[in-house]
Design a protein around this motif. Sequence first.
Motif, PDB file in Angstrom:
ATOM      1  N   THR A 125      -0.602  -9.323  -1.623  1.00  0.00           N
ATOM      2  CA  THR A 125      -1.849  -8.646  -1.662  1.00  0.00           C
ATOM      3  C   THR A 125      -2.970  -9.466  -2.471  1.00  0.00           C
ATOM      4  O   THR A 125      -4.168  -9.590  -1.972  1.00  0.00           O
ATOM      5  CB  THR A 125      -1.635  -7.292  -2.481  1.00  0.00           C
ATOM      6  OG1 THR A 125      -0.633  -6.329  -2.099  1.00  0.00           O
ATOM      7  CG2 THR A 125      -3.058  -6.419  -2.862  1.00  0.00           C
ATOM      8  N   ILE A 153       0.783  -1.263   0.066  1.00  0.00           N
ATOM      9  CA  ILE A 153       0.137   0.118   0.090  1.00  0.00           C
ATOM     10  C   ILE A 153       0.860   1.247   0.030  1.00  0.00           C
ATOM     11  O   ILE A 153       0.674   1.981  -0.898  1.00  0.00           O
ATOM     12  CB  ILE A 153      -0.845   0.101   1.212  1.00  0.00           C
ATOM     13  CG1 ILE A 153      -2.132  -1.138   1.114  1.00  0.00           C
ATOM     14  CG2 ILE A 153      -1.618   1.213   1.568  1.00  0.00           C
ATOM     15  CD1 ILE A 153      -2.910  -1.446   2.371  1.00  0.00           C
ATOM     16  N   TYR A 178      -4.951   5.909   4.619  1.00  0.00           N
ATOM     17  CA  TYR A 178      -6.062   5.066   4.330  1.00  0.00           C
ATOM     18  C   TYR A 178      -6.850   4.555   5.516  1.00  0.00           C
ATOM     19  O   TYR A 178      -6.253   3.995   6.625  1.00  0.00           O
ATOM     20  CB  TYR A 178      -5.424   3.642   3.735  1.00  0.00           C
ATOM     21  CG  TYR A 178      -6.340   2.769   3.006  1.00  0.00           C
ATOM     22  CD1 TYR A 178      -7.503   2.961   2.727  1.00  0.00           C
ATOM     23  CD2 TYR A 178      -5.569   1.659   2.676  1.00  0.00           C
ATOM     24  CE1 TYR A 178      -8.423   1.900   2.056  1.00  0.00           C
ATOM     25  CE2 TYR A 178      -6.295   0.713   1.899  1.00  0.00           C
ATOM     26  CZ  TYR A 178      -7.686   0.641   1.733  1.00  0.00           C
ATOM     27  OH  TYR A 178      -8.361   0.034   1.053  1.00  0.00           O
TER      28      TYR A 178
END
Length: 107
Positions: free
Chosen positions: A74, A33, A41
Motif C-alpha cells: 500500500t 483494503i 469502495y
Amino acid sequence: MKRYGMVIKVKPEKLEEYKKLHQNVWPGVLKTIKECNIRNYSIFYKDGYLFSYYEYVGDNYEEDMKKMAQDPVTQEWWKLCKPCQEPLETRKEGEWWAEMEEVFHVD
C-alpha cells in the motif's frame, strides 16, 4: 457499518495517470483494503475533485487505518497516487483526503 465520504483535488495534468492507475489496482492493495474492513469502495471524479466513498464494517477504524498505512504494498501504491493529488487546504491536521460530513442517507 459506518459510511465515509472523503474529498481531495486531482492535479489536472495527472488526471489521466490517476485514472489509468485505478484501472488496474494492484491485487495486494485490494487485499489490504478488504483485510482492513473496507467494503463498497468507490472513487468518483468531477471538476478537479476526487470523491471517495466506502463502508467500514470493522470495530476499530483507527487500528485498521494504521494497519493499512503500515502495509508495504500500500505504501508503494500511495507513492504513485500521491503525486497526482492535492489535499484541500481546509482538511484537518493529519488528513490527506479530507473527511466529509454525512448530511443525508436513505436505504
